[in-house]
Design a protein around this motif. Structure first.
Motif, PDB file in Angstrom:
ATOM      1  N   MET A 166     -58.882   6.812 -22.956  1.00 59.48           N
ATOM      2  CA  MET A 166     -58.114   6.924 -24.194  1.00 59.48           C
ATOM      3  C   MET A 166     -58.930   6.439 -25.388  1.00 59.48           C
ATOM      4  O   MET A 166     -58.875   7.029 -26.482  1.00 59.48           O
ATOM      5  CB  MET A 166     -56.823   6.102 -24.082  1.00 59.48           C
ATOM      6  N   ILE A 167     -59.693   5.385 -25.207  1.00 60.78           N
ATOM      7  CA  ILE A 167     -60.548   4.883 -26.289  1.00 60.78           C
ATOM      8  C   ILE A 167     -61.624   5.918 -26.611  1.00 60.78           C
ATOM      9  O   ILE A 167     -61.920   6.184 -27.787  1.00 60.78           O
ATOM     10  CB  ILE A 167     -61.174   3.527 -25.906  1.00 60.78           C
ATOM     11  N   ALA A 168     -62.213   6.529 -25.563  1.00 63.54           N
ATOM     12  CA  ALA A 168     -63.227   7.566 -25.784  1.00 63.54           C
ATOM     13  C   ALA A 168     -62.654   8.728 -26.587  1.00 63.54           C
ATOM     14  O   ALA A 168     -63.298   9.244 -27.512  1.00 63.54           O
ATOM     15  CB  ALA A 168     -63.767   8.055 -24.439  1.00 63.54           C
ATOM     16  N   MET A 169     -61.432   9.150 -26.257  1.00 63.55           N
ATOM     17  CA  MET A 169     -60.787  10.234 -27.000  1.00 63.55           C
ATOM     18  C   MET A 169     -60.533   9.830 -28.444  1.00 63.55           C
ATOM     19  O   MET A 169     -60.705  10.623 -29.372  1.00 63.55           O
ATOM     20  CB  MET A 169     -59.476  10.631 -26.319  1.00 63.55           C
ATOM     21  N   ALA A 170     -60.144   8.565 -28.629  1.00 59.31           N
ATOM     22  CA  ALA A 170     -59.806   8.101 -29.971  1.00 59.31           C
ATOM     23  C   ALA A 170     -61.024   8.042 -30.889  1.00 59.31           C
ATOM     24  O   ALA A 170     -60.917   8.272 -32.097  1.00 59.31           O
ATOM     25  CB  ALA A 170     -59.145   6.730 -29.893  1.00 59.31           C
ATOM     26  N   ILE A 171     -62.199   7.743 -30.324  1.00 62.13           N
ATOM     27  CA  ILE A 171     -63.399   7.610 -31.156  1.00 62.13           C
ATOM     28  C   ILE A 171     -64.252   8.875 -31.138  1.00 62.13           C
ATOM     29  O   ILE A 171     -65.333   8.905 -31.734  1.00 62.13           O
ATOM     30  CB  ILE A 171     -64.254   6.405 -30.719  1.00 62.13           C
ATOM     31  N   ALA A 172     -63.765   9.931 -30.493  1.00 61.26           N
ATOM     32  CA  ALA A 172     -64.565  11.141 -30.278  1.00 61.26           C
ATOM     33  C   ALA A 172     -65.080  11.754 -31.580  1.00 61.26           C
ATOM     34  O   ALA A 172     -66.180  12.302 -31.618  1.00 61.26           O
ATOM     35  CB  ALA A 172     -63.753  12.179 -29.502  1.00 61.26           C
ATOM     36  N   CYS A 173     -64.286  11.681 -32.635  1.00 62.76           N
ATOM     37  CA  CYS A 173     -64.671  12.311 -33.904  1.00 62.76           C
ATOM     38  C   CYS A 173     -65.062  11.300 -34.969  1.00 62.76           C
ATOM     39  O   CYS A 173     -65.071  11.617 -36.165  1.00 62.76           O
ATOM     40  CB  CYS A 173     -63.531  13.200 -34.399  1.00 62.76           C
ATOM     41  N   GLY A 174     -65.360  10.052 -34.556  1.00 63.13           N
ATOM     42  CA  GLY A 174     -65.822   9.047 -35.501  1.00 63.13           C
ATOM     43  C   GLY A 174     -64.808   8.692 -36.570  1.00 63.13           C
ATOM     44  O   GLY A 174     -65.107   8.798 -37.768  1.00 63.13           O
ATOM     45  N   PRO A 175     -63.609   8.261 -36.183  1.00 67.92           N
ATOM     46  CA  PRO A 175     -62.566   7.966 -37.177  1.00 67.92           C
ATOM     47  C   PRO A 175     -62.946   6.793 -38.078  1.00 67.92           C
ATOM     48  O   PRO A 175     -63.691   5.905 -37.679  1.00 67.92           O
ATOM     49  CB  PRO A 175     -61.347   7.625 -36.320  1.00 67.92           C
ATOM     50  N   LYS A 176     -62.398   6.817 -39.282  1.00 71.37           N
ATOM     51  CA  LYS A 176     -62.590   5.695 -40.212  1.00 71.37           C
ATOM     52  C   LYS A 176     -61.593   4.574 -39.927  1.00 71.37           C
ATOM     53  O   LYS A 176     -61.816   3.429 -40.309  1.00 71.37           O
ATOM     54  CB  LYS A 176     -62.452   6.179 -41.655  1.00 71.37           C
ATOM     55  N   LEU A 177     -60.474   4.929 -39.268  1.00 71.54           N
ATOM     56  CA  LEU A 177     -59.438   3.945 -38.930  1.00 71.54           C
ATOM     57  C   LEU A 177     -58.943   4.207 -37.523  1.00 71.54           C
ATOM     58  O   LEU A 177     -58.613   5.343 -37.168  1.00 71.54           O
ATOM     59  CB  LEU A 177     -58.269   4.039 -39.915  1.00 71.54           C
ATOM     60  N   LEU A 178     -58.905   3.138 -36.714  1.00 76.42           N
ATOM     61  CA  LEU A 178     -58.381   3.221 -35.352  1.00 76.42           C
ATOM     62  C   LEU A 178     -57.184   2.290 -35.232  1.00 76.42           C
ATOM     63  O   LEU A 178     -57.252   1.125 -35.626  1.00 76.42           O
ATOM     64  CB  LEU A 178     -59.458   2.816 -34.341  1.00 76.42           C
ATOM     65  N   ILE A 179     -56.078   2.817 -34.704  1.00 76.60           N
ATOM     66  CA  ILE A 179     -54.865   2.031 -34.462  1.00 76.60           C
ATOM     67  C   ILE A 179     -54.699   1.876 -32.959  1.00 76.60           C
ATOM     68  O   ILE A 179     -54.658   2.876 -32.235  1.00 76.60           O
ATOM     69  CB  ILE A 179     -53.625   2.713 -35.062  1.00 76.60           C
ATOM     70  N   ALA A 180     -54.627   0.642 -32.486  1.00 72.24           N
ATOM     71  CA  ALA A 180     -54.471   0.370 -31.056  1.00 72.24           C
ATOM     72  C   ALA A 180     -53.123  -0.321 -30.841  1.00 72.24           C
ATOM     73  O   ALA A 180     -52.926  -1.453 -31.274  1.00 72.24           O
ATOM     74  CB  ALA A 180     -55.607  -0.508 -30.547  1.00 72.24           C
ATOM     75  N   ASP A 181     -52.200   0.381 -30.196  1.00 71.36           N
ATOM     76  CA  ASP A 181     -50.851  -0.138 -29.978  1.00 71.36           C
ATOM     77  C   ASP A 181     -50.772  -0.773 -28.595  1.00 71.36           C
ATOM     78  O   ASP A 181     -50.759  -0.077 -27.585  1.00 71.36           O
ATOM     79  CB  ASP A 181     -49.833   0.996 -30.116  1.00 71.36           C
ATOM     80  N   GLU A 182     -50.751  -2.104 -28.560  1.00 72.12           N
ATOM     81  CA  GLU A 182     -50.694  -2.860 -27.297  1.00 72.12           C
ATOM     82  C   GLU A 182     -51.747  -2.334 -26.309  1.00 72.12           C
ATOM     83  O   GLU A 182     -51.423  -1.918 -25.191  1.00 72.12           O
ATOM     84  CB  GLU A 182     -49.289  -2.765 -26.678  1.00 72.12           C
ATOM     85  N   PRO A 183     -53.028  -2.351 -26.685  1.00 72.06           N
ATOM     86  CA  PRO A 183     -54.052  -1.705 -25.854  1.00 72.06           C
ATOM     87  C   PRO A 183     -54.337  -2.391 -24.533  1.00 72.06           C
ATOM     88  O   PRO A 183     -55.004  -1.814 -23.676  1.00 72.06           O
ATOM     89  CB  PRO A 183     -55.295  -1.735 -26.750  1.00 72.06           C
ATOM     90  N   THR A 184     -53.853  -3.622 -24.331  1.00 71.56           N
ATOM     91  CA  THR A 184     -54.174  -4.351 -23.097  1.00 71.56           C
ATOM     92  C   THR A 184     -52.938  -4.773 -22.310  1.00 71.56           C
ATOM     93  O   THR A 184     -53.063  -5.496 -21.317  1.00 71.56           O
ATOM     94  CB  THR A 184     -54.997  -5.616 -23.426  1.00 71.56           C
ATOM     95  N   THR A 185     -51.761  -4.281 -22.698  1.00 81.14           N
ATOM     96  CA  THR A 185     -50.515  -4.795 -22.121  1.00 81.14           C
ATOM     97  C   THR A 185     -50.420  -4.628 -20.609  1.00 81.14           C
ATOM     98  O   THR A 185     -50.037  -5.537 -19.895  1.00 81.14           O
ATOM     99  CB  THR A 185     -49.307  -4.111 -22.786  1.00 81.14           C
ATOM    100  N   ALA A 186     -50.773  -3.450 -20.099  1.00 79.51           N
ATOM    101  CA  ALA A 186     -50.555  -3.165 -18.672  1.00 79.51           C
ATOM    102  C   ALA A 186     -51.762  -3.519 -17.802  1.00 79.51           C
ATOM    103  O   ALA A 186     -51.797  -3.163 -16.630  1.00 79.51           O
ATOM    104  CB  ALA A 186     -50.211  -1.681 -18.505  1.00 79.51           C
ATOM    105  N   LEU A 187     -52.729  -4.232 -18.368  1.00 81.40           N
ATOM    106  CA  LEU A 187     -53.970  -4.503 -17.640  1.00 81.40           C
ATOM    107  C   LEU A 187     -54.050  -5.958 -17.194  1.00 81.40           C
ATOM    108  O   LEU A 187     -53.460  -6.836 -17.825  1.00 81.40           O
ATOM    109  CB  LEU A 187     -55.166  -4.178 -18.542  1.00 81.40           C
ATOM    110  N   ASP A 188     -54.795  -6.203 -16.114  1.00 79.77           N
ATOM    111  CA  ASP A 188     -54.954  -7.588 -15.676  1.00 79.77           C
ATOM    112  C   ASP A 188     -55.905  -8.318 -16.628  1.00 79.77           C
ATOM    113  O   ASP A 188     -56.574  -7.707 -17.466  1.00 79.77           O
ATOM    114  CB  ASP A 188     -55.419  -7.671 -14.226  1.00 79.77           C
ATOM    115  N   VAL A 189     -55.958  -9.629 -16.500  1.00 76.31           N
ATOM    116  CA  VAL A 189     -56.649 -10.463 -17.478  1.00 76.31           C
ATOM    117  C   VAL A 189     -58.122 -10.099 -17.612  1.00 76.31           C
ATOM    118  O   VAL A 189     -58.672 -10.034 -18.716  1.00 76.31           O
ATOM    119  CB  VAL A 189     -56.494 -11.957 -17.099  1.00 76.31           C
ATOM    120  N   THR A 190     -58.787  -9.845 -16.479  1.00 80.28           N
ATOM    121  CA  THR A 190     -60.217  -9.523 -16.516  1.00 80.28           C
ATOM    122  C   THR A 190     -60.462  -8.220 -17.266  1.00 80.28           C
ATOM    123  O   THR A 190     -61.353  -8.125 -18.120  1.00 80.28           O
ATOM    124  CB  THR A 190     -60.774  -9.410 -15.087  1.00 80.28           C
TER     125      THR A 190
END
Length: 342
Positions: free
Chosen positions: A173-197
């Motif tokens: 998802m991050i790769a898709m979001a930066i694919a076109c070199g955006p000037k602004l990236l919005i990340a909505d709870e990007p780590t919520t469902a992931l373990d601590v590591t």
């Protein structure tokens, strides 16, 4: 580190008195009420608060992806590079989404198409805004997967989302979001469902990507531990309104609004940073259909007094580069000033 919204570079994003209402059977509810924010190139703004405070609706309003009905922008402006996004046609907005502004949604497993290989999804994202051949887009997709540290990137292009872990899917998802070199990236709870590591790896990855591209970054989260790691500035939302804004170090050293203090007190990583014990915030965020007169936080606040119940506090500049909508904070700061002058 950028110290605030009142000085420094010209913002790439400027939200002015944004108002988003929900049109429901119970009436028109103020989901986002008079929100103003700015983000500059290379800056990270964290928007924090509990579920139901208006954080995600703010992000969807910026992207013009509000579910309508019931949600609708009813006032204010969202200006990106000087253009009011709310005034653009849908076709014009489609040219902005993914190219100039991108968004990472909460759950990658529901954001990715389960029946399309991740490589094809990346290629589609690249070709939507770039006049390149499929072969060129495929090479770019491999490069993007490598950039977000997915091993054996060329082979993983053929994988489907269900064949990837949560952390790998988030990297896609991050790769898709930066694919076109955006000037602004919005990340909505990007780590919520992931373990601590994996959370730590995703946070580090986002910091590296931002530093290499100078894009503006908005992180929406309820986790103040994440905020401490990545943010320059923090905006705290409660019941649809911004109740405090401050540079991240100042917020952790001395939160002004009693809700912010409650969030810090209830966050394990934040409390380790401050050397204090955990303290629970009692009660729940009030329903938008049943907001109390006066301060919306009054029924959960340990320092509530009569004025809080009678009058709604307005956001005010209480310290340099800092603002809060809290009568208890105003009272405390006045008492401190009087003690110094005595």
């Amino acid at each position: 580190m950028i110290m605030g919204s009142t000085a420094g570079p010209t913002p790439i994003l400027s939200i002015e008195n944004l108002q988003v209402s929900l049109f429901t059977r119970r009436g028109v509810l103020p989901a986002v009420d008079g929100l103003s924010l700015t983000v500059s190139a290379g800056e990270t703004l964290a928007i924090v608060g509990e579920s139901g405070c208006g954080k995600s609706l703010t992000a969807l309003a910026i992207m013009r992806l509000l579910p309508n009905p019931p949600a609708k922008i009813v006032g204010g402006a969202v200006r990106f590079m000087g253009r009011d996004l709310a005034a653009l046609s849908e076709r014009e907005m489609q040219r902005v989404r993914g190219k100039d502004i991108s968004m990472i949604f909460q759950d990658p497993m529901t954001s990715l198409n389960p029946v399309v290989a991740v490589g094809d999804q990346l290629i589609e994202a690249i070709r939507r805004h770039n006049e390149v051949s499929r072969h060129e887009a495929r090479d770019r997709a491999v490069e993007l997967l490598r950039r977000v540290r997915i091993p054996d990137a060329e082979r993983r292009l053929n994988d489907y989302p269900h064949q990837m872990s949560g952390g790998m899917s988030q990297r896609v998802m991050i790769a898709m979001a930066i694919a076109c070199g955006p000037k602004l990236l919005i990340a909505d709870e990007p780590t919520t469902a992931l373990d601590v590591t994996i959370q730590a790896q995703i946070i580090e990855l986002m910091k590296e990507l931002q530093s290499s591209s100078d894009m503006g970054l908005i992180i929406i989260t309820h986790d103040l531990g994440v905020v401490a790691e990545v943010a320059d500035r923090v905006a705290v939302m409660y019941a649809g309104r911004k109740v405090e804004e401050a540079p991240v170090e100042a917020l952790f050293e001395r939160p002004l609004h009693r809700y912010t203090r409650g969030l810090l007190g209830a966050t394990p990583s934040a409390q380790r940073r401050r050397g204090s014990r955990l303290v629970e915030i009692t009660g729940n965020v009030p329903a938008l259909s049943d907001l109390p007169q006066g301060c919306a936080f009054q029924n959960r606040c340990p320092d509530v007094f009569d004025r809080c119940r009678a009058e709604r506090p307005q956001l005010a500049s209480l310290l340099p580069h800092r603002s809060a909508a809290c009568f208890a904070a105003e009272k405390e700061l006045s008492r401190d000033a009087a003690a110094i002058g005595a």
